[in-house]
Design an enzyme around this catalytic site. Structure first.
Site, short mmCIF file in Angstrom:
data_model
loop_
_atom_site.label_atom_id
_atom_site.label_comp_id
_atom_site.label_asym_id
_atom_site.label_seq_id
_atom_site.Cartn_x
_atom_site.Cartn_y
_atom_site.Cartn_z
N TYR A 135 0.86 -1.18 0.00
CA TYR A 135 0.00 0.00 0.00
C TYR A 135 0.89 1.23 0.00
O TYR A 135 1.60 1.50 0.97
CB TYR A 135 -0.91 -0.03 1.23
CG TYR A 135 -1.97 1.04 1.30
CD1 TYR A 135 -2.16 1.96 0.27
CD2 TYR A 135 -2.81 1.13 2.40
CE1 TYR A 135 -3.14 2.93 0.33
CE2 TYR A 135 -3.80 2.11 2.48
CZ TYR A 135 -3.96 3.01 1.44
OH TYR A 135 -4.93 3.97 1.53
N LYS A 163 -1.07 -1.02 -4.25
CA LYS A 163 -2.20 -0.09 -4.20
C LYS A 163 -1.61 1.31 -4.29
O LYS A 163 -0.96 1.79 -3.37
CB LYS A 163 -3.00 -0.27 -2.91
CG LYS A 163 -4.18 0.70 -2.76
CD LYS A 163 -4.86 0.52 -1.42
CE LYS A 163 -5.94 1.56 -1.22
NZ LYS A 163 -6.55 1.46 0.14
#
Length: 307
Positions: A135, A163
């Protein structure tokens, strides 16, 4: 095996008014996500109020979600811990509880250096057999996963996706230019969702999907089918709602939207509190306006069979 593509909701955690897990409403929401055609479920993220969840509660959510999805779509558990030791333990418990993959944040609270961040990610990746989505959100977490860092990290074969939440959507192209299909790029910012998909992101870790799963998946499928104008029509309607995701009160905002669509409750865990006053009225107006003008969707589930 996790197929890293498509719409993956970062689902909210449902609570009762007594502050216990509400597995009845959790089931209702997950079933709505599955029915709409999402491609995976992500548990225990920021929207899932991860920082307030007990480890036992996380394991209950994993087991329940695995039961509900029946192997049709992957269940991904978020790992956001303060120490390497804690992150390794959380990853291993998630694997033992039946999760299919992990979404891994950098260390919480401490702003680690690039070297420390890479070492942290590698240590967690090497502690589990589960595939991992990193992330990258320097806006909220103050730590960026640069391309050079990612070059080191892909030495871990189970680091499969990222992400991308830098707010610079050209980073989607930069990552793909450098790593091709080695790293699957997901957009992680709702208000940049369609744009990122158009320029090559293979998936969308979404927030407002929690309340509007069909609309979110429809945008993804239409873009994938190159039916851009149809996707854009839905996206324009969606934008005032999507803006509720880029707020410190995103959990409260999205839970209010879930109430409106009948697949959630407003209960949050302290220190969060339900919205009140002028801000509550503003958010409700956005939601109510959207509900009055909710678009009719094409048959997006069978889009590939339509000539």
């Amino acid at each position: 095996m996790v197929k890293w593509e498509g719409v993956m909701p970062a689902v909210t955690t449902k609570f009762t008014k007594e502050d216990a897990l509400d597995l009845v409403m959790f089931q209702k929401n997950i079933q709505a996500q599955i029915e709409a055609g999402v491609h995976g479920i992500i548990l225990g993220g920021t929207l899932g109020e991860a920082s307030t969840l007990e480890q036992e509660e996380k394991e209950i959510l994993i087991r329940k979600c695995v039961e509900l999805t029946e192997g049709k779509i992957p269940v991904i558990m978020n790992v956001a811990e303060q120490s390497t030791k804690g992150a390794i333990a959380a990853a291993q418990r998630a694997e033992k509880s039946g999760a299919d993959g992990l979404m891994l944040l950098p260390p919480m609270r401490y702003k680690s250096t690039d070297r420390e961040t890479v070492t942290y990610f590698k240590a967690v990746a090497n502690s589990t057999s589960l595939p991992i989505m990193l992330y990258n959100n320097p806006v909220d977490y103050k730590i960026e996963v640069t391309l050079d860092m990612l070059e080191e990290l892909i030495e871990c074969e189970n680091i499969k996706a990222i992400k991308e939440s830098t707010r610079d959507i050209t980073n989607v192209i930069r990552i793909q230019n450098r790593f091709a299909d080695r790293i699957k790029v997901f957009t992680g910012v709702d208000t940049l969702g369609m744009e990122s998909l158009v320029i090559g992101a293979v998936g969308w870790v979404a927030g407002l999907v929690c309340a509007f799963p069909a609309e979110t998946v429809a945008i993804y499928e239409l873009v994938k089918a190159n039916r851009i104008q149809e996707a854009l029509k839905i996206y324009r309607w969606f934008m005032p709602l999507l803006e509720l995701d880029i707020s410190p009160q995103l959990v409260q905002n999205i839970k209010l939207a879930e109430v409106a669509t009948g697949i959630g409750t407003e209960h949050v865990r302290a220190p969060r509190l339900p919205l009140e006053g002028a801000e509550r009225a503003r958010v409700l107006n956005v939601i109510e306006t959207a509900m009055r003008n909710r678009p009719e969707l094409p048959d997006y589930k069978n889009i590939n069979s339509i000539i």
